[in-house]
Enzyme design. Structure first.
Site, short mmCIF file in Angstrom:
data_model
loop_
_atom_site.label_atom_id
_atom_site.label_comp_id
_atom_site.label_asym_id
_atom_site.label_seq_id
_atom_site.Cartn_x
_atom_site.Cartn_y
_atom_site.Cartn_z
N THR A 361 0.51 -1.08 0.24
CA THR A 361 0.39 0.01 -0.64
C THR A 361 0.70 0.91 -0.03
OG1 THR A 361 -1.77 -1.22 1.36
CG2 THR A 361 -1.80 1.16 1.58
N THR A 379 -4.19 1.72 -1.61
CA THR A 379 -4.08 -0.04 -2.25
C THR A 379 -4.12 -0.16 -3.52
OG1 THR A 379 -2.95 -1.50 -1.30
CG2 THR A 379 -5.16 -0.70 -0.67
N ASN A 381 -3.64 -3.03 -2.71
CA ASN A 381 -4.02 -4.31 -1.65
C ASN A 381 -2.41 -4.48 -2.02
OD1 ASN A 381 -4.72 -5.85 0.47
ND2 ASN A 381 -5.40 -7.82 -0.98
N ASP A 403 -9.30 -9.02 1.37
CA ASP A 403 -9.82 -8.16 2.69
C ASP A 403 -10.73 -8.52 3.27
OD1 ASP A 403 -7.35 -6.44 2.25
OD2 ASP A 403 -8.01 -4.45 2.07
N SER A 433 -7.39 -2.35 6.73
CA SER A 433 -7.34 -1.52 8.57
C SER A 433 -6.21 -0.23 7.90
CB SER A 433 -6.12 -2.50 8.41
OG SER A 433 -5.89 -3.75 8.45
N GLY A 453 0.89 -1.27 5.57
CA GLY A 453 1.79 -2.66 6.38
C GLY A 453 0.19 -3.65 5.89
N GLY A 454 -0.97 -3.43 5.34
CA GLY A 454 -2.27 -4.39 5.85
C GLY A 454 -2.14 -4.09 7.25
O1 DON Z 1 -7.00 -2.02 3.13
C1 DON Z 1 -5.72 -2.97 3.61
O2 DON Z 1 -6.29 -2.94 4.74
C2 DON Z 1 -5.28 -3.49 3.16
N1 DON Z 1 -5.82 -3.98 1.75
C3 DON Z 1 -3.89 -2.72 2.57
C4 DON Z 1 -2.47 -3.89 2.00
C5 DON Z 1 -1.18 -2.67 1.73
O3 DON Z 1 -1.26 -1.98 3.34
C6 DON Z 1 -0.39 -3.86 1.84
N2 DON Z 1 0.80 -3.36 2.27
N3 DON Z 1 2.18 -3.55 2.64
#
Ligand code: DON
Length: 552
Positions: A361, A379, A381, A403, A433, A453-454
């Site tokens: 992201t 992002t 994703n 997600d 997130s 960072g998911g």
């Molecule tokens: O929306 C979210 O929470 C995830 N799709 C974010 C993905 C993400 O941050 C990947 N990065 N490292």
């Protein structure tokens, strides 16, 4: 521009990020930050810079920057007014709850992650046009042109970028039925030109939002989706709307914090965790000590358990936001916390709330010379999203469908589990997130922060807030600190390698914490701006990536 300096003092050298007098953009790439700053220098505001930076990242940072994805923006006007924009992807009209399950009800491996079935309806282009309509000041054509030029003339691939592109090569092949122009052996210094993307951006320049959601670009998307057996239809694209939402606002000690609301869980979880920590006197707890990690971990564990149970798209499910961030509720949740022993996640489920009233992201932070502030996290994703590069149109489509909770209790790519609140439904937005956040003190702007960072997004933002406001760090110093993360399930503390001392880790293990420290583990890439006491701006650009600040 994007480097930081060491200020020598008698004892130790303090790391300080780029300092600017008036305005700053911090993003994943220097090219994008500089384009944003150029717009500001022309007299544009933070919202104009947001648009220019967003399009530039779609070109120069294809791993996450995008027009085929979505995101969230939190803003604060110079006069203190705040707001939030949701341009999150949504499920196609023909999506259904069980679309990633086989006839026995088992998850079909990778279907929600790789290839056309993983794609949610993109929101980014609708998002930037909403921002422009409500808050922009310069003509859209001027804001998008730098990205068009960058796509046509090319940019120089960095070492990290070459490695990232090379590692995705086999997935590019699997997701597409033609050889995409990203498929080659990349090395640092190569020039990447994207003519098809330049033409797509020109259609957006010339026809506005319709240059993406209708006409030729829509045709490219729908045709390629059909070729690959996907669900996206014209109606999906035409119906997409970005939505202005009321951000989550709460206080932590003297600070007012504004962050993203559902379908992003960031604001709610950040509020829960900070409120859980608030009663503890952090001046007595050493930064990154055993006690510090314990306290944050136990607060995080309880919050992520609530996330898994209650949170989902607010337009589809009732989410008791006020009850979830109620101080009494949070204190009760923390009543089971003990300094003597870890609380196993198996003993923590969601709390009983009072009543119902939800690997890549990128984040950029902007402050303009007028005092407006913008935090955007956007992002595809995971890296390059679904890896599907729209044939003829030159951009990646997201894999945001992962997600959703494809099946109750089965973890997604970030190990997050979910329940009914985040199950798939037609046109629903998947839980995120992302945590774009703005902090004020005494009604004055103090910090703009966010990260990729998911699942670790929320806890990375949290640690940077505490680094600066509890441990008196500067912005770059804060961003450079090693980070850790706990998310209820799996029951483990993830730690960045070589950042935590042996004794601290031994003590944590004795108390019953499971630690995961992997060499390659990177937790977040935080890009933030701090307004210093003298009114100047300090950028924090994460050295975990190629991130860079620019300003004047
Ligand atoms: O929306 C979210 O929470 C995830 N799709 C974010 C993905 C993400 O941050 C990947 N990065 N490292």
């Amino acid at each position: 521009m994007g480097t930081f300096v060491f200020i020598s003092s008698c004892k130790k050298e303090k790391i300080v990020g780029l300092i600017a007098e008036k305005a700053m953009v911090v993003s994943a790439r220097i090219e994008a930050s500089e384009i944003g700053v150029k717009i500001l220098k022309k007299g544009g505001n933070a919202y104009d810079a947001m648009i220019a930076t967003h399009f530039a990242l779609a070109v120069v940072y294809p791993v996450a920057g995008n027009i085929g994805g979505g995101g969230f923006m939190v803003y604060r006007n110079a006069n203190g007014e705040k707001g939030a924009l949701d341009f999150r992807e949504k499920a196609p009209i023909t999506a259904n709850r069980d679309m990633y399950l086989d006839s026995l009800g088992n998850i079909i491996k990778n279907k929600s992650r790789l290839g056309i079935h993983a794609v949610g309806i993109p929101g980014s282009v609708a998002g930037v046009f909403e921002v422009h309509k409500k808050l922009g000041s310069l003509p859209m054509k001027e804001l998008i042109q730098p990205a068009i030029d960058l796509a046509r003339n090319g940019f120089v691939v960095t070492e990290k970028q070459a490695a990232s592109l090379n590692s995705a090569n086999s997935s590019f092949k699997k997701a597409n039925n033609y050889t995409i122009y990203f498929e080659k052996e990349w090395k640092a210094g190569d020039v990447l030109k994207q003519e098809e993307l330049a033409l797509t951006l020109e259609r957006i320049r010339d026809y506005g939002k319709d240059g993406f959601y209708k006409g030729k670009t829509a045709e490219y998307i729908v045709n390629y989706s059909k070729e690959l057996g996907g669900l996206i239809c014209y109606n999906d694209l035409e119906k997409y709307q970005a939505i202005w939402r009321k951000p989550i606002e709460f206080s932590y000690k003297n600070y007012s914090i504004t962050s993203m609301t559902l379908p992003a869980s960031g604001g709610i979880c950040l509020a829960q965790i900070l409120k859980a920590i608030e009663p503890f006197d952090l001046s007595k707890i050493k930064h990154n000590s055993t006690e510090y990690i314990q306290l944050l971990t136990e607060a995080e564990r309880r919050s992520y358990a609530d996330r898994a149970n209650y949170l989902g798209d607010i337009d589809f499910v009732d989410v008791p936001i006020d009850s979830l961030i109620d101080t009494d509720y949070i204190n009760k949740r923390m009543a089971t916390f003990s300094w003597d022993k870890a609380t196993p996640s198996s003993k923590v489920s969601n709390g009983k709330i009072l009543g119902y009233e939800s690997n890549e992201t990128t984040h950029y932070s902007i402050v303009d010379q007028f005092g407006n502030a913008v935090a955007v996290t956007t992002t595809l994703n995971t890296g390059y999203g679904s890896k599907v590069l729209v044939k003829g149109a030159g951009f990646f489509l997201n894999n945001e469908m992962d997600d959703f909770s494809s099946k109750p209790g089965v973890p997604n790519v970030y190990g997050l589990v979910g329940s009914k609140a985040n199950e798939i439904a037609a046109e629903k937005r998947m839980l995120s997130s992302m945590t774009p956040t703005i902090i004020e003190e005494n009604n004055q702007l103090k910090m703009v922060v966010g990260t990729p960072g998911g699942s670790t997004i929320i806890t990375s933002v949290l640690q940077n807030i505490l680094n600066v406001f509890e441990y008196d760090m500067g912005m770059q110093e804060s961003v450079n600190q090693p980070r850790f993360h706990h998310q209820w399930l799996p029951d483990q503390i993830r730690m960045e390698p070589n950042g935590f001392d042996k004794k601290t880790k031994e003590k944590l293990t004795k108390l019953g914490y499971n630690l995961l420290e992997r060499n390659s583990l990177i937790i977040g890439r935080v890009d933030a701006i701090l307004i210093r006491k003298d009114g100047t701006l300090e950028g924090g650009a994460d050295t975990r990536g190629d991130d860079a600040a620019a300003g004047f």
